[in-house]
Design a protein around this motif. Structure first.
Motif, short mmCIF file in Angstrom:
data_model
loop_
_atom_site.label_atom_id
_atom_site.label_comp_id
_atom_site.label_asym_id
_atom_site.label_seq_id
_atom_site.Cartn_x
_atom_site.Cartn_y
_atom_site.Cartn_z
N ILE A 124 -11.46 -13.52 7.82
CA ILE A 124 -10.44 -12.78 7.08
C ILE A 124 -9.10 -13.46 7.36
N VAL A 125 -8.34 -13.71 6.29
CA VAL A 125 -7.03 -14.36 6.43
C VAL A 125 -6.01 -13.53 5.65
N GLU A 126 -4.94 -13.14 6.33
CA GLU A 126 -3.81 -12.45 5.72
C GLU A 126 -2.59 -13.31 5.96
N SER A 127 -1.82 -13.54 4.90
CA SER A 127 -0.66 -14.39 5.04
C SER A 127 0.40 -13.97 4.04
N GLY A 128 1.64 -14.08 4.44
CA GLY A 128 2.71 -13.73 3.52
C GLY A 128 4.07 -13.95 4.11
N GLY A 129 5.05 -13.46 3.39
CA GLY A 129 6.43 -13.58 3.81
C GLY A 129 7.23 -14.42 2.85
N PRO A 130 8.55 -14.27 2.90
CA PRO A 130 9.41 -15.07 2.04
C PRO A 130 9.51 -16.50 2.58
N MET A 131 10.05 -17.40 1.78
CA MET A 131 10.23 -18.77 2.23
C MET A 131 10.99 -18.77 3.56
N ARG A 132 10.54 -19.58 4.50
CA ARG A 132 11.10 -19.74 5.84
C ARG A 132 10.91 -18.47 6.69
N GLY A 133 9.98 -17.62 6.29
CA GLY A 133 9.68 -16.42 7.06
C GLY A 133 8.20 -16.08 6.99
N TYR A 134 7.35 -17.08 7.24
CA TYR A 134 5.91 -16.89 7.09
C TYR A 134 5.32 -16.12 8.26
N ALA A 135 4.36 -15.26 7.97
CA ALA A 135 3.64 -14.53 9.01
C ALA A 135 2.21 -14.33 8.52
N GLY A 136 1.29 -14.24 9.44
CA GLY A 136 -0.08 -14.00 9.04
C GLY A 136 -1.02 -13.98 10.22
N ARG A 137 -2.28 -13.82 9.88
CA ARG A 137 -3.32 -13.82 10.90
C ARG A 137 -4.65 -14.16 10.24
N ALA A 138 -5.54 -14.68 11.06
CA ALA A 138 -6.90 -15.02 10.62
C ALA A 138 -7.83 -14.64 11.76
N TRP A 139 -8.99 -14.07 11.43
CA TRP A 139 -9.93 -13.70 12.49
C TRP A 139 -11.36 -13.71 11.98
N LEU A 140 -12.26 -13.74 12.96
CA LEU A 140 -13.70 -13.72 12.70
C LEU A 140 -14.19 -12.30 12.95
N PRO A 141 -14.42 -11.51 11.92
CA PRO A 141 -14.77 -10.10 12.13
C PRO A 141 -16.04 -9.89 12.94
N ALA A 142 -17.03 -10.72 12.77
CA ALA A 142 -18.30 -10.54 13.48
C ALA A 142 -18.21 -10.95 14.96
N ALA A 143 -17.16 -11.66 15.34
CA ALA A 143 -17.04 -12.16 16.71
C ALA A 143 -16.18 -11.27 17.60
N LEU A 144 -15.64 -10.18 17.05
CA LEU A 144 -14.78 -9.32 17.86
C LEU A 144 -15.58 -8.64 18.97
N PRO A 145 -15.11 -8.73 20.21
CA PRO A 145 -15.80 -8.05 21.31
C PRO A 145 -15.74 -6.52 21.14
#
Length: 154
Positions: A124-145
């Protein structure tokens, strides 16, 4: 980092092009192994959630802060980022980059130029933000402890 403004966006083609043009960096990748030692680009990892996760923070060449999350065995299960440039997603996603690109290509634009969410069974990848203000995250849902959720990655 729950954020209701993450949604499919018209920015997907631009993000896909940027992903394909960026060279691979020196960091590990999702599903890879986090080193337990400090090196020239990162300090030794911190322990979180009573030892369930390790966190290592680095700043890339574009001055974007990248948090790398791994299980207590060292498997990298998530990244978060925030800064003036997009991180090297191909390097961060590693073998999951193809799945991300497939999911991104299938999204219907919704008019939001600044945010996207690609949810695949493996990544899963979430990404966004205005130019010069990028934020996001990526993770493996099946690997979460056990006891670890996506909201623990911020």
């Amino acid at each position: 980092m729950p954020n209701p403004c993450f949604s499919p966006a018209l920015a997907i083609p631009a993000m896909m092009a940027a992903l394909l043009c960026i060279s691979t960096g020196a960091r590990a990748e999702l599903g890879g192994t986090m080193s337990s030692e400090a090196n020239s680009i990162a300090a030794a990892p911190q322990t979180l959630l009573n030892g369930a996760l390790r966190l290592r923070t680095v700043t890339d060449a574009g001055n974007t802060t990248i948090n790398e999350y791994a299980t207590n065995t060292g498997q990298i299960i998530a990244y978060t980022w925030q800064g003036p440039t997009m991180p090297d997603l191909r390097a961060l996603l590693g073998r999951y980059a193809g799945s991300y690109l497939t999911g991104a290509a299938a999204l219907a634009p919704d008019g939001n130029l600044h945010a996207s969410r690609v949810a695949r069974p493996d990544v899963i990848v979430e990404s966004g933000g205005p130019m010069r203000g990028y934020a996001g995250r990526a993770w493996l849902p099946a690997a979460l402890p056990p006891g670890v959720t996506a909201s623990d990655f911020h």
